[in-house]
Design an enzyme around this catalytic site. Structure first.
Site, PDB file in Angstrom:
ATOM      1  N   SER A  37       4.130 -32.086 119.694  1.00 48.63           N
ATOM      2  CA  SER A  37       2.902 -32.849 119.882  1.00 48.63           C
ATOM      3  C   SER A  37       1.894 -32.153 120.780  1.00 48.63           C
ATOM      4  CB  SER A  37       3.223 -34.235 120.447  1.00 48.63           C
ATOM      5  OG  SER A  37       3.951 -34.137 121.661  1.00 48.63           O
ATOM      6  N   ASP A 258      -2.218 -38.790 128.388  1.00 45.80           N
ATOM      7  CA  ASP A 258      -1.317 -39.924 128.197  1.00 45.80           C
ATOM      8  C   ASP A 258      -0.008 -39.644 128.928  1.00 45.80           C
ATOM      9  OD1 ASP A 258       0.100 -38.141 126.607  1.00 45.80           O
ATOM     10  OD2 ASP A 258      -0.457 -39.068 124.699  1.00 45.80           O
ATOM     11  N   HIS A 261       1.007 -35.789 127.644  1.00 44.22           N
ATOM     12  CA  HIS A 261       0.157 -34.688 127.194  1.00 44.22           C
ATOM     13  C   HIS A 261      -1.032 -34.444 128.119  1.00 44.22           C
ATOM     14  CE1 HIS A 261       2.138 -36.512 123.626  1.00 44.22           C
ATOM     15  NE2 HIS A 261       2.437 -35.241 123.406  1.00 44.22           N
TER      16      HIS A 261
END
Length: 298
Positions: A37, A258, A261
């Site tokens: 991600s 978040d 990240h």
């Protein structure tokens, strides 16, 4: 394993394989991305998975101000590397637009949770145990310039602080794992380069790059390096970033977007060291030097 911790374990497995591959010198370089991600730019939009970033407030600072599948408020690491290369970002591997001349730009194979194949993570661990040089397969496929990122400060992300921290300290067990893994990665890459007789593979010391601004936030213009910009609960580190989450007004002063990240601002600092960092950050050379050496071979 609890649900909040599962994505972090996936990130560890993915980060071992996170790479930016630029094949042999040519008129136009193709840029291929593998990872999780941290570098996914939309593959999971096409998958049946809960690991998605295709709804606001993701993308709030992206040029279109729309969520694209990037786990960021704006651009992620491959996007910013593409800027330095003077190229458009490589499209997601699963995008129906990836055809024709777009293929010459490259492709992004990253997937949040490494979910393009259900057993990707398990398969990676199995192969890594049997073959300590899985990255050599990239060379066999034609890659001649490959950046392999080390593991960052996993124990310091807001999700881990929310679960384990009493006063902002990083999770010690995860940091011990990081400190065990990263030197072994560097040794493995050195061995690969020796075997190939060329500095094809470069390691990025993402742990040090992150700690530069985590330990000295004011120097980099950050006012908060522990609380996520988007989230809820302690450190905004509980659950997903959604339209119902708290969202900070100024993303440029937060290191984390978040629970896991970085913000685009932090990503730009990371890529800056990829491009220009000395051997404390990039070994044996940085990406700018690698590209200059490539131009000399033209």
């Amino acid at each position: 394993m609890d649900a909040a911790r599962a994505p972090l374990l996936a990130s560890v497995l993915c980060l071992l394989a996170a790479a930016a591959a630029l094949p042999a010198a040519s008129a136009a370089r193709a840029f291929f991305v593998f990872g999780d991600s941290l570098v996914d730019n939309g593959n999971n939009n096409y998958l049946l998975t809960t690991a998605r970033a295709d709804a606001p407030p993701y993308g709030i600072d992206f040029p279109t101000h729309r969520a694209t599948g990037r786990f960021s408020n704006g651009l992620n690491i491959p996007d910013i590397i593409s800027e330095h290369l003077g190229a458009e970002p490589a499209l997601p591997y699963l995008s129906p637009e990836l055809r024709g001349e777009k293929l010459l730009v490259g492709a992004n194979f990253a997937s949040a949770g490494v979910g393009i194949l259900n057993d990707t993570g398990i398969q990676f661990v199995r192969e890594h145990r049997q073959d300590r040089r899985p990255a050599a397969r990239l060379y066999e496929l034609g890659a001649r310039q490959v950046v392999v990122t080390g593991t960052g400060p996993l124990g310091c992300v807001p999700a881990e602080l929310a679960l384990h921290s009493q006063s902002g300290e990083c999770a010690a067990d995860l940091m011990r794992a990081v400190n065990l893994f990263n030197p072994q990665l560097v040794d493995m890459v050195r061995g690969l380069n020796r075997a190939l007789g060329a500095d094809v593979f470069v390691t990025a010391n993402t742990l040090r790059i992150n700690f530069d601004y985590l330990n000295n936030p004011q120097k980099y213009g950050f006012t908060n390096v522990q609380v996520a910009c988007c989230g809820q609960g302690p450190y905004n580190g509980i659950g997903l970033c959604t339209a119902a989450s708290n969202v900070c007004a100024n993303r440029d002063v937060f290191a984390f977007w978040d629970a896991f990240h970085p913000t685009e601002r932090a990503n730009r600092i990371i890529v800056g060291q990829f491009m220009h960092g000395d051997t404390d950050y990039m070994h044996p050379v940085n990406l700018s030097t690698m590209l200059a050496m490539d131009r000399e071979r033209l």
